[in-house]
Design an enzyme around this catalytic site. Structure first.
Site, PDB file in Angstrom:
ATOM      1  N   TYR A 208     -11.837   5.344  13.787  1.00  0.00           N
ATOM      2  CA  TYR A 208     -10.970   5.436  13.209  1.00  0.00           C
ATOM      3  C   TYR A 208     -10.713   6.924  12.673  1.00  0.00           C
ATOM      4  O   TYR A 208      -9.499   7.534  12.935  1.00  0.00           O
ATOM      5  CB  TYR A 208     -11.169   4.818  11.761  1.00  0.00           C
ATOM      6  CG  TYR A 208     -10.343   5.266  10.668  1.00  0.00           C
ATOM      7  CD1 TYR A 208      -8.911   4.487  10.520  1.00  0.00           C
ATOM      8  CD2 TYR A 208     -10.364   6.063   9.695  1.00  0.00           C
ATOM      9  CE1 TYR A 208      -7.868   4.815   9.607  1.00  0.00           C
ATOM     10  CE2 TYR A 208      -9.372   6.378   8.588  1.00  0.00           C
ATOM     11  CZ  TYR A 208      -8.235   5.871   8.663  1.00  0.00           C
ATOM     12  OH  TYR A 208      -7.145   6.193   7.607  1.00  0.00           O
TER      13      TYR A 208
ATOM     14  N   GLY B  24       0.937  -1.157   0.102  1.00  0.00           N
ATOM     15  CA  GLY B  24      -0.001   0.034  -0.061  1.00  0.00           C
ATOM     16  C   GLY B  24       0.859   1.238   0.136  1.00  0.00           C
ATOM     17  O   GLY B  24       2.123   1.614  -0.713  1.00  0.00           O
ATOM     18  N   ILE B  25       0.355   2.438   0.504  1.00  0.00           N
ATOM     19  CA  ILE B  25       0.909   3.598   0.776  1.00  0.00           C
ATOM     20  C   ILE B  25       2.309   3.482   1.256  1.00  0.00           C
ATOM     21  O   ILE B  25       3.264   4.066   0.978  1.00  0.00           O
ATOM     22  CB  ILE B  25       0.216   4.592   1.528  1.00  0.00           C
ATOM     23  CG1 ILE B  25      -1.031   4.957   0.784  1.00  0.00           C
ATOM     24  CG2 ILE B  25       0.813   5.739   1.770  1.00  0.00           C
ATOM     25  CD1 ILE B  25      -2.102   5.737   1.627  1.00  0.00           C
TER      26      ILE B  25
END
Length: 258
Positions: free
Chosen positions: A149, A18-19
């Site tokens: 979150y 991912g990132i």
């Protein structure tokens, strides 16, 4: 403009995909000596193979105090630390128990707190350093489907701002980066049902943005490379006048101008 990180050491947490992986790759391409991190040896080794050599990897769960202590003992100094490690889990507020809140706080917030305590003093002693926190547009645009979150990401932005003030005059900058929806492996998994139904991942991403982030200006998810580009710049000497900032790579989702 040329970004040169030769001679700089960099840690990217949660970087086997991912990132995080894209940031690690970008830092390595700019000349940094990169250490990647994941929870399992298999994933770390696979990510190192994708990087093509020249990096190191540590298989440690940084979502625990013990894991942080293990990493710090093994790798006591870095010039650049990217606190990318994070989790998200869509759960309605009234079904979100303490365990979910605690896990998000430990992984998304305390992992960065512990590494900041460990690595910022060394950066200050050397007169140069970069610490980055991966926040989210959800820090400002709290998602109703995962309030826990959003709260953790708001905390990351506040933490980065406070630490930037604490490190004033040391040559160390601290910033947060706020991606919007990004086509990482985690988001791809979230969109799996739409892809299974016949959509391409890209079209599923566009439809998600239209339905859930209608204020997006680009009208699509970002790529992991687009987010990584911001991180690599902020980690470089070229960004010496940027600190305490919450830098949005959200495609314009957050609908205010400051």
């Amino acid at each position: 403009m040329k970004i040169d990180l030769s001679g700089k050491s960099a840690l990217v947490t949660g970087s086997t995909g991912g990132i995080g992986f894209a940031i690690a790759k970008g830092l390595q391409e700019a000349g940094a000596e990169v250490v990647i991190n994941g929870r399992t040896r298999d994933k770390v080794d696979a990510a190192l193979a994708r990087l093509g050599g020249g990096a190191r990897g540590v298989a440690i769960d940084l979502g625990t105090a013990g894991g942080a202590a293990e990493l710090i003992a093994a790798e006591p100094d870095f010039d650049i630390v990217v606190n990318n490690l994070g989790i998200f889990q869509p759960v309605d507020f009234f079904e979100t128990d303490d365990a979910v809140w605690d896990r998000h706080w430990e992984v998304n917030v305390m992992s960065g707190v512990r590494l900041a305590r460990a690595y910022l003093p060394g950066m200050a002693a050397r007169g140069w350093g970069r610490m980055l926190f991966l926040g989210s547009e959800s820090a400002f645009n709290i998602p109703v489907e995962m309030i826990h979150y959003g709260v953790s990401k708001t905390a990351d932005v506040s933490l980065a701002r406070g630490l930037a003030k604490r490190m004033a005059g040391t040559g160390v900058t601290v910033n947060s980066i706020l991606p919007g929806p990004t086509l990482s492996e985690g988001v791809a998994e979230m969109l799996k049902a739409d892809v299974t139904a016949g959509k391409t991942l890209e079209q599923a991403g566009v439809d998600f943005i239209k339905a859930n982030r209608p204020t997006s200006i680009i009208g699509r998810p970002a790529s992991v490379e687009e987010v990584a580009n911001m991180a690599v710049y902020i980690a470089s000497p070229l960004a010496s006048a940027t600190t305490g900032a919450a830098l949005r790579v959200d495609g314009g989702v957050v609908d205010f101008i400051v």
